[in-house]
Write a protein that holds these residues in place. Structure first.
Motif, mmCIF file in Angstrom:
data_model
loop_
_atom_site.group_PDB
_atom_site.id
_atom_site.type_symbol
_atom_site.label_atom_id
_atom_site.label_comp_id
_atom_site.label_asym_id
_atom_site.label_seq_id
_atom_site.Cartn_x
_atom_site.Cartn_y
_atom_site.Cartn_z
ATOM 1 N N ARG A 39 4.058 16.620 -3.045
ATOM 2 C CA ARG A 39 5.147 15.762 -2.567
ATOM 3 C C ARG A 39 5.436 16.021 -1.094
ATOM 4 O O ARG A 39 5.647 15.069 -0.322
ATOM 5 N N ALA A 40 5.465 17.287 -0.716
ATOM 6 C CA ALA A 40 5.719 17.619 0.685
ATOM 7 C C ALA A 40 4.599 17.094 1.580
ATOM 8 O O ALA A 40 4.834 16.592 2.697
ATOM 9 N N ARG A 41 3.361 17.203 1.087
ATOM 10 C CA ARG A 41 2.215 16.716 1.852
ATOM 11 C C ARG A 41 2.263 15.191 1.999
ATOM 12 O O ARG A 41 2.002 14.639 3.083
ATOM 13 N N GLN A 42 2.602 14.507 0.905
ATOM 14 C CA GLN A 42 2.731 13.056 0.978
ATOM 15 C C GLN A 42 3.845 12.637 1.923
ATOM 16 O O GLN A 42 3.708 11.656 2.684
ATOM 17 N N ALA A 43 4.956 13.367 1.892
ATOM 18 C CA ALA A 43 6.072 13.052 2.785
ATOM 19 C C ALA A 43 5.659 13.239 4.250
ATOM 20 O O ALA A 43 6.023 12.433 5.124
ATOM 21 N N ALA A 44 4.895 14.322 4.508
ATOM 22 C CA ALA A 44 4.443 14.564 5.879
ATOM 23 C C ALA A 44 3.497 13.470 6.355
ATOM 24 O O ALA A 44 3.575 13.003 7.506
ATOM 25 N N ILE A 45 2.583 13.027 5.469
ATOM 26 C CA ILE A 45 1.640 11.957 5.827
ATOM 27 C C ILE A 45 2.388 10.651 6.078
ATOM 28 O O ILE A 45 2.119 9.923 7.049
ATOM 29 N N THR A 46 3.372 10.361 5.200
ATOM 30 C CA THR A 46 4.165 9.130 5.359
ATOM 31 C C THR A 46 4.924 9.154 6.681
ATOM 32 O O THR A 46 5.007 8.131 7.392
ATOM 33 N N GLN A 47 5.458 10.327 7.029
ATOM 34 C CA GLN A 47 6.195 10.435 8.294
ATOM 35 C C GLN A 47 5.270 10.215 9.486
ATOM 36 O O GLN A 47 5.626 9.544 10.460
ATOM 37 N N GLU A 48 4.049 10.786 9.400
ATOM 38 C CA GLU A 48 3.093 10.594 10.496
ATOM 39 C C GLU A 48 2.712 9.122 10.647
ATOM 40 O O GLU A 48 2.619 8.591 11.767
ATOM 41 N N ILE A 49 2.468 8.430 9.502
ATOM 42 C CA ILE A 49 2.123 7.005 9.543
ATOM 43 C C ILE A 49 3.268 6.197 10.149
ATOM 44 O O ILE A 49 3.062 5.289 10.972
ATOM 45 N N THR A 50 4.499 6.541 9.746
ATOM 46 C CA THR A 50 5.672 5.835 10.272
ATOM 47 C C THR A 50 5.785 6.019 11.778
ATOM 48 O O THR A 50 6.072 5.062 12.528
ATOM 49 N N GLU A 51 5.533 7.251 12.233
ATOM 50 C CA GLU A 51 5.614 7.518 13.667
ATOM 51 C C GLU A 51 4.531 6.757 14.439
ATOM 52 O O GLU A 51 4.760 6.223 15.538
ATOM 53 N N VAL A 52 3.314 6.684 13.872
ATOM 54 C CA VAL A 52 2.216 5.952 14.526
ATOM 55 C C VAL A 52 2.538 4.461 14.621
ATOM 56 O O VAL A 52 2.341 3.805 15.661
ATOM 57 N N CYS A 53 3.055 3.913 13.496
ATOM 58 C CA CYS A 53 3.406 2.492 13.486
ATOM 59 C C CYS A 53 4.528 2.184 14.473
ATOM 60 O O CYS A 53 4.509 1.160 15.189
ATOM 61 N N SER A 54 5.509 3.077 14.533
ATOM 62 C CA SER A 54 6.614 2.874 15.474
ATOM 63 C C SER A 54 6.110 2.912 16.909
ATOM 64 O O SER A 54 6.521 2.113 17.770
ATOM 65 N N GLY A 55 5.175 3.842 17.186
ATOM 66 C CA GLY A 55 4.597 3.926 18.532
ATOM 67 C C GLY A 55 3.784 2.698 18.896
ATOM 68 O O GLY A 55 3.822 2.205 20.033
ATOM 69 N N ALA A 56 3.051 2.182 17.889
ATOM 70 C CA ALA A 56 2.228 0.995 18.124
ATOM 71 C C ALA A 56 3.105 -0.208 18.429
ATOM 72 O O ALA A 56 2.817 -1.023 19.339
ATOM 73 N N ARG A 57 4.203 -0.366 17.681
ATOM 74 C CA ARG A 57 5.109 -1.490 17.933
ATOM 75 C C ARG A 57 5.759 -1.372 19.285
ATOM 76 O O ARG A 57 5.972 -2.374 20.002
ATOM 77 N N ALA A 58 6.098 -0.166 19.674
ATOM 78 C CA ALA A 58 6.706 0.047 21.002
ATOM 79 C C ALA A 58 5.734 -0.348 22.101
ATOM 80 O O ALA A 58 6.136 -0.925 23.141
ATOM 81 N N GLN A 59 4.443 -0.025 21.912
ATOM 82 C CA GLN A 59 3.452 -0.380 22.902
ATOM 83 C C GLN A 59 3.289 -1.899 23.019
ATOM 84 O O GLN A 59 3.093 -2.453 24.107
ATOM 85 N N GLN A 60 3.336 -2.584 21.857
ATOM 86 C CA GLN A 60 3.190 -4.054 21.855
ATOM 87 C C GLN A 60 4.344 -4.734 22.603
ATOM 88 O O GLN A 60 4.164 -5.717 23.305
ATOM 89 N N LYS A 61 5.546 -4.186 22.447
ATOM 90 C CA LYS A 61 6.702 -4.760 23.134
ATOM 91 C C LYS A 61 6.615 -4.503 24.630
ATOM 92 O O LYS A 61 7.138 -5.294 25.417
#
Length: 294
Positions: A272-294
């Motif tokens: 569960r902790a590993r999945q949470a860490a992976i989900t957080q990393e994916i969320t951070e990558v997606c947020s960074g990608a959207r910021a770059q697009q804007k």
């Protein structure tokens, strides 16, 4: 939620502990099997001695012997009572030592002058801290019980019984009922009771063989009974040794099962902790990608 590295470290620690408990289980299993074999090899000889004592008493019911003397004239408060307490040298055996000690404490509450002969380090330390009189020269380990050790122990007790330093002698040990259950019990060694030798009764119309005791029945008894007492002590030591390792086997099995259950629970938390860490990393990558697009 705990750090992934901390959870992984704890899982590895539990696995290492489980290896130790599993190894102790295997060692105790081997020792218990060996002890039971030793007991089975020697039992016929001591049963034969018991049969001979019963035979002599059957032919000579009026025979009086000092090993059968219950010393009725000594009042209960002045009777000198000796107890051989058989405990383990170490713990990690569940309630094995506790049951033996509890049984001996019940004996100590009875009237009389008590003296302990303790076999096993744990029992020796326990009663020494409580100020109970212990024979300090009686230093024996419970590991690898032998006939020589049983003969030494019986020699000390028989000498004190003959000299009047002890009026009653008991042994507190653990008897193994089966592979799962063991029971702490008290066995009276001296004085011997005629009733315990009257179990093999013969019909009145059966032929009773004639026997010749040389030089006398008392001398024959003086030779047989010490060997019989030695056999009783040896049997108790081996039974206690087998019971100790049986109790340790059960304790180590329980510990191994608990470790496996704990590893299972920790593995779920880790995933569960590993999945949470992976989900957080994916969320951070997606947020960074959207910021770059804007």
């Amino acid at each position: 939620m705990a750090n992934i590295r901390e959870i992984q470290s704890r899982i590895n620690s539990v696995k290492d502990t489980m290896k130790i408990t599993n190894a102790m289980y295997m060692i105790s299993s081997s020792k218990m099997t060996h002890a039971k074999k030793k007991l089975m090899d020697t039992e016929p000889y001591f049963y034969a001695l018991q049969g001979e004592i019963s035979r002599i008493l059957r032919h000579l019911p009026e025979l009086e012997h000092h090993f059968f003397d219950i010393r009725e004239k000594i009042p209960a408060e002045e009777r000198k009572i000796g107890s051989i307490v058989v405990t383990a040298d170490k713990g990690l055996a569940g309630a094995y030592n506790h049951n033996v000690v509890k049984l001996e404490e019940e004996i100590l509450e009875k009237p009389g002058i008590h003296k302990l002969f303790v076999v096993g380090e744990l029992g020796r330390h326990y009663f020494a801290k409580r100020g109970v009189e212990i024979d300090t020269n009686f230093q024996y380990t419970v590991q690898k019980p032998t006939m020589h050790r049983a003969r030494d122990i019986s020699g000390v007790l028989l000498e004190q019984f003959r000299a009047g330093e002890l009026d009653e002698i008991y042994i507190v040990y653990t008897r193994m009922e089966n592979s799962v259950q063991s029971e702490a019990e008290v066995l009276k060694l001296l004085p011997l009771e005629r009733s315990s030798f009257n179990e093999m009764k013969m019909p009145l119309n059966m032929y009773r063989e004639a026997i010749d005791l040389y030089p006398s029945a008392e001398v024959v008894m003086d030779s047989i009974i010490p060997n019989y007492v030695t056999g009783m002590i040896y049997g108790c030591l081996v039974e206690a040794y087998a019971s100790e390792h049986n109790a340790r086997m059960m304790a180590m099995k329980s510990a191994t099962d608990s470790a496996q259950s704990l590893i299972h629970d920790l593995s779920i938390i880790y995933n569960r902790a590993r999945q949470a860490a992976i989900t957080q990393e994916i969320t951070e990558v997606c947020s960074g990608a959207r910021a770059q697009q804007k």
